[in-house]
Design a protein around this motif. Structure first.
Motif, PDB file in Angstrom:
ATOM      1  N   GLY A 165       0.772  -1.143   0.055  1.00 53.58           N
ATOM      2  CA  GLY A 165       0.099  -0.003   0.038  1.00 53.58           C
ATOM      3  C   GLY A 165       0.844   1.262  -0.053  1.00 53.58           C
ATOM      4  O   GLY A 165       0.661   2.292  -0.630  1.00 53.58           O
ATOM      5  N   GLN A 166       2.066   1.205   0.783  1.00 47.48           N
ATOM      6  CA  GLN A 166       2.753   2.434   0.824  1.00 47.48           C
ATOM      7  C   GLN A 166       3.326   2.580  -0.473  1.00 47.48           C
ATOM      8  O   GLN A 166       3.673   3.696  -0.916  1.00 47.48           O
ATOM      9  CB  GLN A 166       3.872   2.169   1.905  1.00 47.48           C
ATOM     10  CG  GLN A 166       3.393   2.299   3.072  1.00 47.48           C
ATOM     11  CD  GLN A 166       2.717   3.500   3.759  1.00 47.48           C
ATOM     12  OE1 GLN A 166       3.128   4.726   3.369  1.00 47.48           O
ATOM     13  NE2 GLN A 166       1.371   3.587   4.017  1.00 47.48           N
ATOM     14  N   ALA A 219       2.418   1.830  -3.505  1.00 51.07           N
ATOM     15  CA  ALA A 219       1.394   2.218  -4.396  1.00 51.07           C
ATOM     16  C   ALA A 219       1.089   3.582  -4.099  1.00 51.07           C
ATOM     17  O   ALA A 219       0.726   4.496  -5.081  1.00 51.07           O
ATOM     18  CB  ALA A 219       0.071   1.610  -4.045  1.00 51.07           C
ATOM     19  N   ASN A 220       1.266   4.294  -3.091  1.00 52.31           N
ATOM     20  CA  ASN A 220       1.045   5.742  -2.604  1.00 52.31           C
ATOM     21  C   ASN A 220       2.251   6.528  -3.169  1.00 52.31           C
ATOM     22  O   ASN A 220       2.111   7.622  -3.051  1.00 52.31           O
ATOM     23  CB  ASN A 220       0.760   6.149  -1.190  1.00 52.31           C
ATOM     24  CG  ASN A 220      -0.467   5.513  -0.934  1.00 52.31           C
ATOM     25  OD1 ASN A 220      -1.453   5.455  -1.905  1.00 52.31           O
ATOM     26  ND2 ASN A 220      -0.699   5.025   0.361  1.00 52.31           N
ATOM     27  N   LEU A 221       3.516   6.186  -3.409  1.00 56.02           N
ATOM     28  CA  LEU A 221       4.669   6.760  -3.739  1.00 56.02           C
ATOM     29  C   LEU A 221       4.543   7.771  -5.025  1.00 56.02           C
ATOM     30  O   LEU A 221       4.686   8.825  -4.933  1.00 56.02           O
ATOM     31  CB  LEU A 221       5.864   6.055  -3.867  1.00 56.02           C
ATOM     32  CG  LEU A 221       6.684   5.338  -2.667  1.00 56.02           C
ATOM     33  CD1 LEU A 221       7.445   4.369  -2.862  1.00 56.02           C
ATOM     34  CD2 LEU A 221       6.827   6.713  -1.707  1.00 56.02           C
ATOM     35  N   LYS A 260       1.966   9.032  -5.952  1.00 62.02           N
ATOM     36  CA  LYS A 260       0.968  10.221  -5.752  1.00 62.02           C
ATOM     37  C   LYS A 260       1.781  11.097  -5.158  1.00 62.02           C
ATOM     38  O   LYS A 260       1.651  12.597  -5.191  1.00 62.02           O
ATOM     39  CB  LYS A 260      -0.320   9.748  -5.008  1.00 62.02           C
ATOM     40  CG  LYS A 260      -1.121   8.690  -5.640  1.00 62.02           C
ATOM     41  CD  LYS A 260      -2.281   8.294  -4.759  1.00 62.02           C
ATOM     42  CE  LYS A 260      -3.202   7.169  -5.390  1.00 62.02           C
ATOM     43  NZ  LYS A 260      -4.233   6.752  -4.871  1.00 62.02           N
ATOM     44  N   LEU A 261       2.723  10.741  -4.190  1.00 64.86           N
ATOM     45  CA  LEU A 261       3.492  11.661  -3.426  1.00 64.86           C
ATOM     46  C   LEU A 261       4.263  12.564  -4.019  1.00 64.86           C
ATOM     47  O   LEU A 261       4.150  13.950  -4.027  1.00 64.86           O
ATOM     48  CB  LEU A 261       4.461  10.941  -2.298  1.00 64.86           C
ATOM     49  CG  LEU A 261       5.129  11.743  -1.280  1.00 64.86           C
ATOM     50  CD1 LEU A 261       4.132  12.690  -0.422  1.00 64.86           C
ATOM     51  CD2 LEU A 261       6.050  10.787  -0.536  1.00 64.86           C
ATOM     52  N   ASN A 272       2.174  15.200  -6.346  1.00 62.32           N
ATOM     53  CA  ASN A 272       1.344  16.415  -5.646  1.00 62.32           C
ATOM     54  C   ASN A 272       2.666  17.335  -5.248  1.00 62.32           C
ATOM     55  O   ASN A 272       2.436  18.608  -5.341  1.00 62.32           O
ATOM     56  CB  ASN A 272       1.186  15.804  -4.233  1.00 62.32           C
ATOM     57  CG  ASN A 272      -0.180  15.014  -4.431  1.00 62.32           C
ATOM     58  OD1 ASN A 272      -0.764  15.226  -5.226  1.00 62.32           O
ATOM     59  ND2 ASN A 272      -0.280  14.247  -3.384  1.00 62.32           N
TER      60      ASN A 272
END
Length: 458
Positions: free
Chosen positions: A445-446, A448-450, A452-453, A456
């Motif tokens: 999950g982490q 997968a969020n990279l 997006k980070l 942004n």
């Protein structure tokens, strides 16, 4: 069984895995069950051996008994005149017997009287019956009819054995009939009276007749009369066993016949036949077990060897016979068959020995220490007596059963421990896999969020 959640964390079918692993661990338990079943079969087989050996030992009873060989038979040339039997005291011979008269139970009958006629009625009036010194008195101080007198005689307290009957004739009148219990003159009915009652009151007289239906001339003719080889014999009964030693004659009617006494070899033949059958039953049973449940067991060979030794070892007895084969009792091979350990008897050889050398045959079989039957009996006792060989092997087998049971209990305890350890290990594995899965899911999950980070930040 408690509810478990083994495998929830890992997705593994833990219960199935443990069940399969335990099935492997339980293989020694199955082998113990098989081993116990084998021993139980052996115990059953030992029981079968004991049974057939016991039957063989029982068949020796007749062969150990001198009476079997001394048995006599008696035959009558006319069984309508008399039958005959003989025991071991009888001597082989023949006698001419003439039955002149059969023994009878004494019967006395009164005159005919109306059913209403009474007897007695005064003090001291009585009728007394006496048989061989035993008396019974009917009190007639109160007048009684013949029916009353009959009832008074037929009571349990009348120890004379005399019974009373009433016969009603064509005239309608009654006759009182007294009958003794036993035959012969000594058991005749004797009458005495008291008070106003006397012989004329009833006019009782003997009713017995001879073979020509003629009234007996005297009560002494109640005894049986016969002649044996011209010698007069008188007896109280029709079964006569004290005239010729060992011989019993049962008289049936008048006439003449010859009684013949012979040695009863059929008794010996039957005893030998029974022994042969029992011996062969043992051999057949042992052969079956040697090829099956007791294959390789030395007990079978030991028994067969001991049985052969009784046949093959010379009997140290007096007389001309030392081996059973000399009397026609031998292995089937020796008398022309196939040698399978069984035996047979040659009836002609045995019959000739019984006829020509009876005493020697008796010695061979019945000598209490060295006779054939005694030696076979002693050998069998060693196996089947309490505390004998068979009890010993059964005890050993039961000890093996106990040992197997102890091994099974120890193995079951180990299996419980092994299963508990497996469940503990797989539970730990399950927890570890669940933890790793959780960590993996978190990291996934982490990661997968990279994107997006970084997106942004731009």
């Amino acid at each position: 069984m408690p509810i478990t959640s083994a495998g929830i964390g890992s997705g593994l079918d833990v219960n199935s895995i443990i069940t399969q692993l335990m099935a492997i661990e339980q293989q020694p338990l199955l082998k113990l069950d098989q081993k116990e079943a084998t021993v139980q079969t052996e115990i059953s087989s030992f029981g079968s051996i004991k049974s057939v050996l016991s039957s063989l030992q029982s068949s020796l009873d007749k062969l150990k008994d001198t009476a079997t060989f001394q048995s006599k038979s008696a035959t009558s040339s006319d069984s309508d005149v008399f039958s005959a039997s003989a025991d071991t005291d009888a001597v082989a011979s023949a006698y001419d017997v003439t039955v002149n008269r059969l023994a009878q139970r004494h019967k006395m009958g009164s005159d005919e009287f109306s059913s209403a006629t009474t007897f007695g009625g005064s003090a001291g009036d009585e009728l007394t019956l006496t048989v061989d010194g035993t008396s019974f008195t009917v009190d007639l101080s109160t007048a009684k009819t013949l029916s009353d007198i009959q009832a008074a005689i037929n009571v349990d307290s009348n120890a004379t054995g005399v019974t009373a009957g009433l016969i009603t004739g064509d005239s309608g009148n009654q006759t009182l009939v007294l009958t003794s219990q036993d035959t012969g003159y000594d058991k005749r009915v004797q009458i005495s009276y008291g008070g106003a009652i006397n012989a004329a009151s009833f006019n009782l007289a003997t009713l017995n007749t001879d073979s020509n239906n003629v009234l007996l001339s005297a009560d002494t003719e109640l005894d049986a009369s016969l002649t044996v080889d011209g010698v007069s014999v008188t007896r109280s009964g029709n079964s006569i066993s004290d005239t010729i030693s060992g011989l019993t004659l049962t008289l049936k009617t008048t006439g003449t016949a010859t009684v013949t006494i012979d040695n009863n070899t059929s008794a010996v033949t039957a005893a030998v036949t029974a022994f042969v059958k029992a011996f062969n039953d043992v051999q057949n049973a042992l052969s079956d077990l040697a090829g099956g449940a007791l294959k390789g067991n030395s007990l079978i060979n030991n028994i067969q060897s001991q049985m052969r030794n009784v046949f093959n070892n010379k009997a140290s007895v007096s007389g001309s016979y030392s081996y059973a084969a000399e009397l026609g009792i031998a292995s089937v091979y020796e008398i022309g068959g196939n040698n399978k350990g069984t035996i047979a008897s040659d009836s002609d050889t045995l019959a000739a020995a019984l006829e020509n050398n009876l005493d020697d045959v008796i010695s061979f079989f019945t000598d209490e220490t060295s006779g054939f039957a005694a030696r076979m009996d002693t050998m069998l006792d060693g196996y089947i007596a309490s505390g004998g060989v068979l009890d010993g092997v059964v005890a050993n087998a039961n000890n093996r059963i106990d040992s197997i049971g102890q091994s099974r209990e120890a193995l079951n305890r180990r299996l419980v421990s092994v299963e508990a350890r497996m469940r503990s290990q797989y539970s730990a594995l399950d927890a570890l896999v669940a933890q790793l899965t959780t960590t993996s899911n978190y990291l996934t999950g982490q990661l997968a969020n990279l994107p997006k980070l970084f997106s942004n930040r731009n």
